[in-house]
Design an enzyme around this catalytic site. Structure first.
Site, mmCIF file in Angstrom:
data_model
loop_
_atom_site.group_PDB
_atom_site.id
_atom_site.type_symbol
_atom_site.label_atom_id
_atom_site.label_comp_id
_atom_site.label_asym_id
_atom_site.label_seq_id
_atom_site.Cartn_x
_atom_site.Cartn_y
_atom_site.Cartn_z
ATOM 1 N N ALA A 15 0.985 -1.044 -0.298
ATOM 2 C CA ALA A 15 0.541 -0.150 -0.019
ATOM 3 C C ALA A 15 1.075 1.537 -0.036
ATOM 4 O O ALA A 15 0.560 2.490 -0.711
ATOM 5 C CB ALA A 15 -0.457 0.056 1.361
ATOM 6 N N ASP A 128 1.279 -4.756 13.324
ATOM 7 C CA ASP A 128 0.547 -5.835 11.885
ATOM 8 C C ASP A 128 1.702 -7.401 12.028
ATOM 9 O O ASP A 128 2.172 -7.329 11.124
ATOM 10 C CB ASP A 128 1.763 -5.046 10.962
ATOM 11 C CG ASP A 128 1.112 -5.389 9.559
ATOM 12 O OD1 ASP A 128 -0.152 -6.169 10.099
ATOM 13 O OD2 ASP A 128 0.973 -5.516 8.449
HETATM 14 N N1 LIG Z 1 13.676 -8.592 4.914
HETATM 15 C C1 LIG Z 1 13.731 -9.218 4.397
HETATM 16 N N2 LIG Z 1 13.402 -10.749 3.588
HETATM 17 C C2 LIG Z 1 13.086 -11.416 2.730
HETATM 18 N N3 LIG Z 1 11.724 -10.005 2.275
HETATM 19 C C3 LIG Z 1 11.118 -9.662 2.906
HETATM 20 C C4 LIG Z 1 11.977 -8.961 3.724
HETATM 21 N N4 LIG Z 1 11.335 -7.353 4.026
HETATM 22 C C5 LIG Z 1 9.951 -7.828 2.827
HETATM 23 N N5 LIG Z 1 10.016 -9.142 1.954
HETATM 24 C C6 LIG Z 1 9.229 -9.120 1.567
HETATM 25 O O1 LIG Z 1 8.429 -7.873 1.404
HETATM 26 C C7 LIG Z 1 6.989 -8.564 1.230
HETATM 27 C C8 LIG Z 1 6.111 -7.285 1.479
HETATM 28 O O2 LIG Z 1 7.704 -6.487 2.693
HETATM 29 P P1 LIG Z 1 6.526 -5.923 3.912
HETATM 30 O O3 LIG Z 1 7.768 -5.021 4.986
HETATM 31 O O4 LIG Z 1 5.874 -6.657 4.274
HETATM 32 O O5 LIG Z 1 5.805 -4.570 3.360
HETATM 33 P P2 LIG Z 1 4.368 -4.141 4.020
HETATM 34 O O6 LIG Z 1 4.104 -3.051 4.388
HETATM 35 O O7 LIG Z 1 3.756 -3.737 2.572
HETATM 36 O O8 LIG Z 1 3.913 -5.659 3.739
HETATM 37 C C9 LIG Z 1 6.673 -9.749 2.396
HETATM 38 O O9 LIG Z 1 5.970 -10.184 2.805
HETATM 39 C C10 LIG Z 1 8.483 -10.393 1.797
HETATM 40 O O10 LIG Z 1 8.093 -10.833 1.539
HETATM 41 MG MG LIG Z 2 4.013 -6.755 5.124
#
Ligand SMILES: Nc1ncnc2c1ncn2[C@@H]1O[C@H](COP(=O)(O)OP(=O)(O)O)[C@@H](O)[C@H]1O
Ligand SMILES: [Mg+2]
Length: 224
Positions: A15, A128
């Site tokens: 988002a 979250d």
């Molecule tokens: N440090 C990380 N290592 C591996 N995958 C990651 C990492 N950070 C995010 N991701 C991947 O990206 C997706 C979205 O990241 P996230 O920080 O949860 O964003 P959002 O705030 O959009 O949910 C996660 O569900 C995961 O699949």
């Molecule tokens: Mg997330």
């Protein structure tokens, strides 16, 4: 930082942020880049993105100090509202939960409960907790990611809300596994939290039900 010099691959559009997999000084990293929102005034938009990037990076860096597995932050690129962090190789718990036997579910969820209790007793509300924000590595380490909604608080109410939201996620996304998983999660949470303050711990758990009752009340009002 000129992003063109990095090999980047978009892996997720959220988002608020786009997530890219790429390389940074020979390390496998994730770039979490908050993208401009055209509906906001440019100046305000820039300020919001900078603030949220710094808040999330600060939360990741601080929460990591208590022995919980959280990706290391390598760089904060304020200009591009981007956090560069360690890429955690593994599977989202959401994806693999169905395939686990009950013993594994219990083991993982107890550990997650203990980790969340450790964060809570140090004043960190994740904001979250979902099975998409938990990554299991090949050695079965459990990483907590996505501190975009993190808040600093020592309030019982804020801790209970954090737990309650996770309960809701488990019911809606993993209905069949909800009971085993949430019970183990709470067991793990209590085991860690009562070391610090048994009374407060009881209040946090009890308050989850109070929040639910309030929720139901609102819902039945909506139906009128
Ligand atoms: N440090 C990380 N290592 C591996 N995958 C990651 C990492 N950070 C995010 N991701 C991947 O990206 C997706 C979205 O990241 P996230 O920080 O949860 O964003 P959002 O705030 O959009 O949910 C996660 O569900 C995961 O699949
Ligand atoms: Mg997330």
């Amino acid at each position: 930082m000129n992003s063109d010099i990095y090999r980047e691959k978009l892996i997720h559009k959220g988002a608020e942020a786009n997530l890219y997999y790429g390389q940074w000084f020979n390390k496998k990293v994730i770039f979490k880049r908050r993208v401009p929102k055209r509906y906001r005034l440019e100046e305000l938009d820039k300020r919001i993105r900078t603030e949220r990037t710094l808040n999330e990076a600060r939360a990741l860096i601080r929460a990591k100090n208590y022995g919980v597995n959280i990706p290391q932050v390598y760089e904060i690129d304020v200009q591009n509202s981007t956090i560069v962090m360690k890429y955690i190789e593994g599977e989202k718990l959401k994806k693999i939960l169905r395939t686990l036997d009950n013993n594994k579910k219990e083991e993982y969820f107890k550990k997650i409960g203990r980790d969340i209790a450790i964060l809570h007793k140090n004043g960190h509300i994740h904001g979250d907790i979902t099975t998409s924000n938990l990554i299991i590595t090949q050695n079965e380490d459990i990483f907590i990611i996505d501190f975009g909604l993190h808040e600093n608080s020592d309030k019982i109410e804020d801790k209970s809300v954090d737990l309650h939201l996770f309960k809701r996620v488990l019911i809606s996304s993993h209905g069949k596994d909800y009971e085993v998983c949430f019970n183990a999660f709470i067991q793990g949470y209590i085991s860690e939290c009562e070391k610090e303050n048994k009374n407060e711990c009881n209040l946090i758990i009890k308050n989850i039900n109070a929040i639910e009752t309030r929720g139901r009340y609102v819902k039945s009002e909506d139906r009128l």
